[in-house]
Structure formats: structure tokens, C-alpha cells
Design a protein around this motif. Structure first.
Motif, short mmCIF file in Angstrom:
data_model
loop_
_atom_site.label_atom_id
_atom_site.label_comp_id
_atom_site.label_asym_id
_atom_site.label_seq_id
_atom_site.Cartn_x
_atom_site.Cartn_y
_atom_site.Cartn_z
N ALA A 2 42.94 26.60 49.64
CA ALA A 2 43.84 26.77 48.50
C ALA A 2 45.08 25.87 48.67
O ALA A 2 45.56 25.65 49.78
CB ALA A 2 44.26 28.22 48.38
N ALA A 12 45.46 30.01 43.22
CA ALA A 12 44.16 30.65 43.43
C ALA A 12 43.09 30.05 42.53
O ALA A 12 42.13 29.46 43.01
CB ALA A 12 44.28 32.16 43.21
N ASP A 13 43.23 30.21 41.21
CA ASP A 13 42.22 29.68 40.29
C ASP A 13 42.86 29.43 38.93
O ASP A 13 43.80 30.12 38.54
CB ASP A 13 41.04 30.65 40.15
CG ASP A 13 41.48 32.04 39.69
OD1 ASP A 13 42.65 32.39 39.91
OD2 ASP A 13 40.66 32.78 39.11
N PRO A 14 42.37 28.42 38.20
CA PRO A 14 42.93 28.12 36.87
C PRO A 14 42.50 29.17 35.87
O PRO A 14 41.34 29.59 35.83
CB PRO A 14 42.35 26.75 36.54
CG PRO A 14 41.10 26.65 37.36
CD PRO A 14 41.34 27.45 38.60
N ILE A 15 43.43 29.61 35.03
CA ILE A 15 43.13 30.62 34.01
C ILE A 15 43.42 30.11 32.61
O ILE A 15 43.21 30.83 31.63
CB ILE A 15 43.92 31.92 34.28
CG1 ILE A 15 45.43 31.64 34.32
CG2 ILE A 15 43.47 32.57 35.56
CD1 ILE A 15 46.28 32.89 34.51
N TRP A 24 47.69 28.60 36.27
CA TRP A 24 46.95 29.11 37.42
C TRP A 24 47.34 30.56 37.71
O TRP A 24 48.48 30.96 37.48
CB TRP A 24 47.26 28.27 38.67
CG TRP A 24 46.69 26.89 38.65
CD1 TRP A 24 47.11 25.83 37.90
CD2 TRP A 24 45.61 26.42 39.45
NE1 TRP A 24 46.35 24.73 38.17
CE2 TRP A 24 45.41 25.06 39.11
CE3 TRP A 24 44.79 27.00 40.41
CZ2 TRP A 24 44.42 24.29 39.72
CZ3 TRP A 24 43.80 26.23 41.01
CH2 TRP A 24 43.63 24.89 40.66
N ARG A 25 46.38 31.29 38.24
CA ARG A 25 46.73 32.53 38.93
C ARG A 25 47.17 32.13 40.34
O ARG A 25 46.44 31.44 41.06
CB ARG A 25 45.53 33.48 39.01
CG ARG A 25 45.77 34.67 39.90
CD ARG A 25 44.74 35.76 39.76
NE ARG A 25 43.37 35.32 39.59
CZ ARG A 25 42.37 36.15 39.28
NH1 ARG A 25 42.60 37.45 39.14
NH2 ARG A 25 41.15 35.70 39.11
N PRO A 283 39.48 34.97 43.22
CA PRO A 283 38.36 34.13 43.68
C PRO A 283 38.13 34.30 45.17
O PRO A 283 38.90 34.96 45.88
CB PRO A 283 38.86 32.72 43.33
CG PRO A 283 40.35 32.82 43.41
CD PRO A 283 40.68 34.19 42.89
#
Length: 390
Positions: A2, A12-15, A24-25, A283
Motif C-alpha cells: 500500500a 487502501a483502494d480507489p472508490i 480513495w479509501r 481490501p
């Protein structure tokens, strides 16, 4: 692995994604919680100025999702907001179609409450639309709406960033006077809120141009699926002439409360509306309590590395990469060489050597040192005696 932004935010991950960057989150190390991080690329001064304006907006209101912090790292900048897990109003309408009028009254009242707080700060949002209205994941309980995305918001007393003949906003959700080059003002946001209400009630995109044509012949009748009490509020709100609209969000909320009392079955819905958690679990590599510890890396602070191993060894300090471990442990003893079964049986695995003993055996260090000192003393005394003999 990360990405860690500015030493504080673990992406963490794209939202979500837009023209200027991505959302992103992210795990906020300082606040110890997940946040929504809007990451922008610093491509030009125009983009930077809009970023500065948006992140500088600080409005503490339960229905306004304003930035809370910001950071810069290399060629990127970001600012963070609370994480809305229920998706957008646009997605809710996509899932359920036209929403019950009583439910729409709740959402519209919350939107107007947020707009009232924004306008009280002298700010015009300029991009009120269903995609910018986010929801908390409340299940089948009462909805909770946030007004978000202040990327093109403007103070009424600030100079404009665009030419007078350049229209800012999303086509289909812009007040008629804005299309004619008028300065941003409160009635334009209220007009867009009226369009949002029509979208929630009908499930379709409002025909803004058709409304303008209809008002040329007077206030048109209520569209299909719009109850008459609500049209008594939305009709004046959608008038092409801003002088015929409500002047404040508070005035609209008062009229809306009166209209909601006249709706049949207020507070009951034929089908329960459920606002799901649209983000899901974190994720891989993350938990609800944050990112999992990473394997030890001397290039990152110790708290970001994995905890001590099962053998109890503590990793070296990040500032002293060649320092010895801080915990004394027993060194593993290699297994004995294998022998053919006919010559000798395989000996059992020996017990590990005690921590005080040196590799290869020998007396403990606390005994060997005094013996060596005593031998040196005896040698010195004997040498002195020989030199004194006649």
C-alpha cells in the motif's frame, strides 16, 4: 504494498474517479480511522487554486461533507473527508426508481439544511446534483444525506476563475440565469435542489429546457408522480426567473414541512428503502482496524513493520541497520551429520545451547574471565621473582 501518502495516509483502494484525480479509501494514522481521500495531480495553477479553495472550506454540519485535512507529496495533493459508505442518491434512484414522496421530503430537507449552512458562510455550491449527494449506510432506517464535492464552489464576494461567457457546472443541473452568465448566487443552488427533487420523485432526469418553455406560459401543472402539495413548493423553486424563487434554503424548508403534512401516508413506504454499504470490507492487507503489519523493512519506522517473530527476536533499529538484536536468544544448533544405519544410529537432536555459553562449548564467560586474570597475575609474580633472584 500500500502507498503511504505524506507519512500519514495509507491508501487502501480507489472508490471513485473524476477528471482531476481519484477518491480513495485511506487509513488515517493520526485519527485511527478510514477516511475518503481525494488525490489530485498538481498539473497547473488553475487546478491548484481550485484545490486550495476546496480544502479551505471548513463547515461543521451533519449534512455537509467538507474537507477535514490536507497534505502534499511530490506531484500530488490530497484532502480528506469522512467516509460515506452508502453511495450516492443517484445510485439509490438507479436501484429503486422513483422514491416515495415522504422519503423524498426527508432527503430534500437534509439537502436544504446543508445548503443553508453553506450559504451562511457566503459560499455557493454551483454543482448540486444527485451524484454529489452521498448517503450513510443506514439500512432500512431513516436516510442520512451529505452534500459533497465543493470543487467549483465559490464565495459570492470572490473574483471568478472563469470568463463571463464560460459556464461552470454540470449540464442539465444548471439554473437558467447561470447559462446566461449571471454571477453565482443562492437561488441557483435552490433551483438545482428543485431539479434533484423532481429526479427523486420521477426516477428520470428532469427536462430543464422543457421546464423553461413551460414556464413561458405560466406555472405549469405538476409533472406525473409529483404530488400536488410538493409541487406547490417545487413549482416556485423551478421558476426560470430567480426573482420568483425562494430566497433562502430556510424558507424552502418551512414550505416543505407544511407540504409534507398534507401527503397521504407520511412516513410509510410501500417498499422499504434500504441504503446498503456500497464499499464492502477493506481490501487484502487491511482490516476494519487498519492496515495489517508489514514485513520488517529497515527503511520504514519500526511501528510500520511486523511485530517480533515467534523466536522473540526484535528487528534492528531503523536508524542503526547493523545494530545487534536487543534481545539475547539461544542460537540454533545444527543437526548432527547423517551416518549410515549400519555404522551408527542417528543421534537425537541436541538441546539448544544456553544463552550464556559460547559457540563451540567451553566454560561460561563469567568463569573464564576471572581464571584468565588469575593466570596473568601468577605469570607477573613469577616473572618478578626471577628478576629479583641473585
Amino acid at each position: 504494498m500500500a502507498e503511504i501518502f505524506a507519512g500519514r495516509y495509507v491508501l487502501a483502494d480507489p472508490i471513485g474517479r473524476g477528471g482531476a484525480g481519484a477518491v480513495w479509501r485511506a487509513w488515517d494514522r493520526r485519527r485511527r480511522r478510514y477516511v475518503a481521500a481525494k488525490v489530485l495531480h498538481r498539473r497547473d495553477a488553475h487546478t491548484l487554486l481550485r484545490f486550495v479553495r476546496e480544502q479551505a472550506l471548513r463547515i461543521d454540519h451533519p449534512h455537509v461533507l467538507a474537507p477535514r485535512s490536507w497534505a502534499a507529496d511530490d506531484e500530488q495533493v490530497l484532502f480528506t473527508m469522512d467516509l460515506a459508505r452508502g453511495g450516492s442518491v443517484e445510485r439509490l434512484v438507479g436501484d429503486y426508481g422513483p422514491l416515495p414522496p415522504a422519503y423524498v421530503c426527508v432527503l430534500l430537507d437534509q439537502l436544504l439544511a446543508g445548503l443553508g449552512a453553506v450559504h451562511a458562510e457566503g459560499v455557493v455550491h454551483r454543482d448540486v446534483k444527485p451524484a454529489n449527494l452521498l448517503l450513510e449506510a443506514t439500512g432500512t432506517g431513516p436516510p442520512h444525506l451529505w452534500l459533497s464535492d465543493f470543487g467549483i464552489a465559490a464565495h459570492r464576494d470572490e473574483p471568478r476563475l472563469t470568463e463571463p461567457d464560460h459556464v461552470v457546472g454540470t449540464p442539465g443541473w444548471i439554473a437558467p440565469e447561470q447559462l446566461l452568465g449571471a454571477e453565482p448566487d443562492v437561488p441557483a443552488d435552490l433551483y438545482a435542489a428543485g431539479l434533484v427533487a423532481i429526479h427523486l420523485l420521477t426516477g428520470g432526469r428532469p427536462d430543464a429546457q422543457g421546464l423553461v418553455s413551460a414556464y413561458a406560459r405560466g406555472v405549469p401543472p405538476a409533472p406525473r408522480d409529483v404530488p400536488a402539495p410538493l409541487w406547490g413548493v417545487l413549482g416556485p423553486l423551478l421558476h426560470p426567473d430567480p426573482q420568483h424563487r425562494f430566497r433562502t434554503a430556510t424558507a424552502v424548508r418551512k414550505a416543505l414541512a407544511e407540504a409534507a403534512r398534507l401527503l397521504p401516508g407520511t412516513g410509510t413506504y410501500e417498499e422499504p428503502i434500504e441504503v446498503f454499504d456500497q464499499l464492502g470490507p477493506p481490501p487484502p492487507g487491511f482490516t476494519e482496524q487498519g492496515p495489517l503489519p508489514r514485513p520488517f523493512d529497515p527503511e520504514v519506522p519500526y511501528e510500520e513493520s511486523a511485530p517480533p517473530s515467534a523466536h522473540g527476536t526484535t528487528p534492528p533499529s531503523a536508524s542503526l541497520p547493523h545494530a545487534a538484536p536487543t534481545t539475547t536468544v539461544a542460537r540454533p544448533v545444527p543437526p548432527p551429520p547423517a551416518h549410515p544405519p549400519a555404522l551408527a544410529p542417528v543421534a537425537p537432536h541436541p538441546e539448544p545451547a544456553a544463552p550464556e555459553r559460547r559457540r563451540g562449548g567451553g566454560p561460561p564467560a563469567r568463569v573464564a574471565v576471572p581464571v584468565l586474570l588469575l593466570a596473568l597475575l601468577c605469570f607477573a609474580v613469577g616473572f618478578w621473582a626471577l628478576t629479583q633472584a641473585p
